[in-house]
Write a protein that holds these residues in place. Structure first.
Motif, PDB file in Angstrom:
ATOM      1  N   ILE A   1       0.840  -1.204   0.000  1.00  0.00           N
ATOM      2  CA  ILE A   1       0.000   0.000   0.000  1.00  0.00           C
ATOM      3  C   ILE A   1       0.874   1.253   0.000  1.00  0.00           C
ATOM      4  O   ILE A   1       0.665   2.167  -0.807  1.00  0.00           O
ATOM      5  N   ILE A   2       1.849   1.297   0.880  1.00  0.00           N
ATOM      6  CA  ILE A   2       2.706   2.482   0.982  1.00  0.00           C
ATOM      7  C   ILE A   2       3.499   2.690  -0.304  1.00  0.00           C
ATOM      8  O   ILE A   2       3.609   3.815  -0.805  1.00  0.00           O
ATOM      9  N   GLU A   3       4.024   1.621  -0.882  1.00  0.00           N
ATOM     10  CA  GLU A   3       4.756   1.736  -2.153  1.00  0.00           C
ATOM     11  C   GLU A   3       3.858   2.277  -3.254  1.00  0.00           C
ATOM     12  O   GLU A   3       4.275   3.124  -4.049  1.00  0.00           O
ATOM     13  N   THR A   4       2.623   1.798  -3.317  1.00  0.00           N
ATOM     14  CA  THR A   4       1.683   2.251  -4.341  1.00  0.00           C
ATOM     15  C   THR A   4       1.373   3.740  -4.169  1.00  0.00           C
ATOM     16  O   THR A   4       1.347   4.489  -5.147  1.00  0.00           O
ATOM     17  N   ILE A   5       1.153   4.168  -2.948  1.00  0.00           N
ATOM     18  CA  ILE A   5       0.883   5.582  -2.687  1.00  0.00           C
ATOM     19  C   ILE A   5       2.104   6.432  -3.021  1.00  0.00           C
ATOM     20  O   ILE A   5       1.994   7.476  -3.675  1.00  0.00           O
ATOM     21  N   ARG A   6       3.275   6.005  -2.593  1.00  0.00           N
ATOM     22  CA  ARG A   6       4.503   6.784  -2.788  1.00  0.00           C
ATOM     23  C   ARG A   6       4.866   6.964  -4.267  1.00  0.00           C
ATOM     24  O   ARG A   6       5.536   7.926  -4.626  1.00  0.00           O
ATOM     25  N   GLU A   7       4.446   6.022  -5.132  1.00  0.00           N
ATOM     26  CA  GLU A   7       4.713   6.167  -6.569  1.00  0.00           C
ATOM     27  C   GLU A   7       4.119   7.456  -7.113  1.00  0.00           C
ATOM     28  O   GLU A   7       4.699   8.090  -7.986  1.00  0.00           O
ATOM     29  N   THR A   8       2.940   7.828  -6.624  1.00  0.00           N
ATOM     30  CA  THR A   8       2.243   9.007  -7.129  1.00  0.00           C
ATOM     31  C   THR A   8       2.371  10.202  -6.188  1.00  0.00           C
ATOM     32  O   THR A   8       2.437  11.340  -6.649  1.00  0.00           O
ATOM     33  N   PHE A   9       2.396   9.956  -4.902  1.00  0.00           N
ATOM     34  CA  PHE A   9       2.398  11.030  -3.910  1.00  0.00           C
ATOM     35  C   PHE A   9       3.556  10.837  -2.920  1.00  0.00           C
ATOM     36  O   PHE A   9       3.326  10.532  -1.744  1.00  0.00           O
ATOM     37  N   PRO A  10       4.791  11.030  -3.359  1.00  0.00           N
ATOM     38  CA  PRO A  10       5.936  10.755  -2.479  1.00  0.00           C
ATOM     39  C   PRO A  10       6.030  11.676  -1.264  1.00  0.00           C
ATOM     40  O   PRO A  10       6.640  11.299  -0.269  1.00  0.00           O
ATOM     41  N   GLY A  11       5.414  12.841  -1.310  1.00  0.00           N
ATOM     42  CA  GLY A  11       5.536  13.785  -0.211  1.00  0.00           C
ATOM     43  C   GLY A  11       4.425  13.734   0.817  1.00  0.00           C
ATOM     44  O   GLY A  11       4.469  14.461   1.809  1.00  0.00           O
ATOM     45  N   HIS A  12       3.415  12.892   0.598  1.00  0.00           N
ATOM     46  CA  HIS A  12       2.297  12.824   1.536  1.00  0.00           C
ATOM     47  C   HIS A  12       2.692  12.072   2.806  1.00  0.00           C
ATOM     48  O   HIS A  12       3.506  11.152   2.776  1.00  0.00           O
ATOM     49  N   GLY A  13       2.072  12.448   3.919  1.00  0.00           N
ATOM     50  CA  GLY A  13       2.269  11.737   5.168  1.00  0.00           C
ATOM     51  C   GLY A  13       1.484  10.436   5.175  1.00  0.00           C
ATOM     52  O   GLY A  13       0.497  10.283   4.460  1.00  0.00           O
ATOM     53  N   VAL A  14       1.939   9.490   5.982  1.00  0.00           N
ATOM     54  CA  VAL A  14       1.281   8.188   6.108  1.00  0.00           C
ATOM     55  C   VAL A  14       1.192   7.830   7.590  1.00  0.00           C
ATOM     56  O   VAL A  14       2.168   7.966   8.318  1.00  0.00           O
ATOM     57  N   LEU A  15       0.014   7.399   8.003  1.00  0.00           N
ATOM     58  CA  LEU A  15      -0.188   6.843   9.332  1.00  0.00           C
ATOM     59  C   LEU A  15      -0.674   5.411   9.119  1.00  0.00           C
ATOM     60  O   LEU A  15      -1.800   5.195   8.686  1.00  0.00           O
ATOM     61  N   ALA A  16       0.207   4.457   9.381  1.00  0.00           N
ATOM     62  CA  ALA A  16      -0.089   3.054   9.105  1.00  0.00           C
ATOM     63  C   ALA A  16      -0.085   2.264  10.409  1.00  0.00           C
ATOM     64  O   ALA A  16       0.720   2.525  11.308  1.00  0.00           O
ATOM     65  N   GLU A  17      -0.981   1.295  10.492  1.00  0.00           N
ATOM     66  CA  GLU A  17      -1.156   0.552  11.744  1.00  0.00           C
ATOM     67  C   GLU A  17       0.100  -0.172  12.184  1.00  0.00           C
ATOM     68  O   GLU A  17       0.424  -0.202  13.365  1.00  0.00           O
ATOM     69  N   GLU A  18       0.815  -0.769  11.269  1.00  0.00           N
ATOM     70  CA  GLU A  18       1.958  -1.591  11.661  1.00  0.00           C
ATOM     71  C   GLU A  18       3.262  -0.809  11.752  1.00  0.00           C
ATOM     72  O   GLU A  18       4.028  -0.995  12.681  1.00  0.00           O
ATOM     73  N   SER A  19       3.528   0.085  10.807  1.00  0.00           N
ATOM     74  CA  SER A  19       4.819   0.786  10.798  1.00  0.00           C
ATOM     75  C   SER A  19       4.772   2.149  11.471  1.00  0.00           C
ATOM     76  O   SER A  19       5.808   2.760  11.683  1.00  0.00           O
ATOM     77  N   GLY A  20       3.583   2.630  11.791  1.00  0.00           N
ATOM     78  CA  GLY A  20       3.474   3.918  12.480  1.00  0.00           C
ATOM     79  C   GLY A  20       3.315   5.068  11.509  1.00  0.00           C
ATOM     80  O   GLY A  20       2.798   4.913  10.411  1.00  0.00           O
ATOM     81  N   GLU A  21       3.811   6.227  11.915  1.00  0.00           N
ATOM     82  CA  GLU A  21       3.614   7.440  11.128  1.00  0.00           C
ATOM     83  C   GLU A  21       4.888   7.826  10.402  1.00  0.00           C
ATOM     84  O   GLU A  21       5.972   7.811  10.959  1.00  0.00           O
ATOM     85  N   THR A  22       4.715   8.161   9.124  1.00  0.00           N
ATOM     86  CA  THR A  22       5.793   8.685   8.310  1.00  0.00           C
ATOM     87  C   THR A  22       5.429  10.125   7.989  1.00  0.00           C
ATOM     88  O   THR A  22       4.378  10.380   7.397  1.00  0.00           O
ATOM     89  N   LYS A  23       6.262  11.044   8.395  1.00  0.00           N
ATOM     90  CA  LYS A  23       5.982  12.456   8.162  1.00  0.00           C
ATOM     91  C   LYS A  23       6.114  12.768   6.675  1.00  0.00           C
ATOM     92  O   LYS A  23       6.896  12.164   5.959  1.00  0.00           O
ATOM     93  N   GLY A  24       5.345  13.707   6.261  1.00  0.00           N
ATOM     94  CA  GLY A  24       5.384  14.231   4.907  1.00  0.00           C
ATOM     95  C   GLY A  24       4.709  15.583   4.978  1.00  0.00           C
ATOM     96  O   GLY A  24       4.706  16.216   6.031  1.00  0.00           O
ATOM     97  N   ASP A  25       4.128  16.015   3.879  1.00  0.00           N
ATOM     98  CA  ASP A  25       3.360  17.253   3.882  1.00  0.00           C
ATOM     99  C   ASP A  25       2.234  17.088   4.889  1.00  0.00           C
ATOM    100  O   ASP A  25       1.375  16.219   4.734  1.00  0.00           O
ATOM    101  N   SER A  26       2.239  17.887   5.931  1.00  0.00           N
ATOM    102  CA  SER A  26       1.291  17.697   7.034  1.00  0.00           C
ATOM    103  C   SER A  26      -0.153  17.942   6.629  1.00  0.00           C
ATOM    104  O   SER A  26      -1.065  17.529   7.339  1.00  0.00           O
ATOM    105  N   ARG A  27      -0.380  18.584   5.497  1.00  0.00           N
ATOM    106  CA  ARG A  27      -1.767  18.800   5.049  1.00  0.00           C
ATOM    107  C   ARG A  27      -2.389  17.519   4.514  1.00  0.00           C
ATOM    108  O   ARG A  27      -3.591  17.326   4.612  1.00  0.00           O
ATOM    109  N   PHE A  28      -1.582  16.654   3.922  1.00  0.00           N
ATOM    110  CA  PHE A  28      -2.087  15.466   3.238  1.00  0.00           C
ATOM    111  C   PHE A  28      -1.593  14.209   3.943  1.00  0.00           C
ATOM    112  O   PHE A  28      -0.389  13.978   4.028  1.00  0.00           O
TER     113      PHE A  28
END
Length: 181
Positions: A106-133
């Motif tokens: 899931i994260i790889e698929t999202i990062r292909e198009t939106f590399p700067g977006h933040g991610v909050l994932a249940e298993e790996s936790g939070e990855t900072k990115g653009d705090s708006r998205f």
């Protein structure tokens, strides 16, 4: 909406304050200036194009979320009935290698198009990115059912703008049911 052409400017998603300023010396009247705040984002264009372009951005977000959920669903199907590693991550919460592998896809698929977006994932936790998205991911919603081979589980993905939900996708890979909002 149809774009009728291409644009290199991409308006921000979500809420914004719009001031319409007509340039009386320079018609046509369908052109306006839109501003969020001084020094922030502004664009002179037609309101119709801006509105349609924002809708297309959310459609792209939904498309990526759906594709990510379906790809993760394929990963979960490959692990279904074939788990080798089931661990407790709390008093009653489980985590499996399927959770981790699906989240990675899931994260790889999202990062292909939106590399700067933040991610909050249940298993790996939070990855900072653009705090708006921010993308909020539960790669295997129903891990206990999955680990006991009950096919009532799903991949859940949400997309938020400044904390407000904009898009949600839930996919059950065993039944093929897909819910989008």
């Amino acid at each position: 909406c149809s774009s009728g052409g291409s644009s290199t400017a991409s308006p921000p998603l979500g809420r914004m304050t719009v001031n319409i300023v007509e340039d009386m010396d320079n018609p046509p009247a369908d052109n306006v200036t839109l501003r969020t705040a001084p020094g922030k984002w502004s664009l002179t264009t037609s309101v119709w194009f801006l509105y349609c372009h924002s809708l297309m951005d959310l459609e792209l977000i939904k498309h990526i979320a759906t594709r990510a959920a379906q790809q993760a669903g394929g990963v979960l199907q490959s692990f279904y009935g074939n788990l080798k590693d089931i661990r407790k991550k709390g008093a009653i919460d489980l985590v499996t290698e399927a959770d981790i592998a699906a989240e990675r896809v899931i994260i790889e698929t999202i990062r292909e198009t939106f590399p700067g977006h933040g991610v909050l994932a249940e298993e790996s936790g939070e990855t900072k990115g653009d705090s708006r998205f921010q993308w909020v991911i539960d790669p295997l919603d129903g891990t206990t059912n999955f680990s006991h081979q009950l096919d009532l589980f799903a991949v859940s993905i949400a997309f938020t703008v400044e904390g407000a939900p904009q898009v949600g996708v839930v996919f059950n890979p065993m039944s093929g049911e897909l819910f989008e909002a």
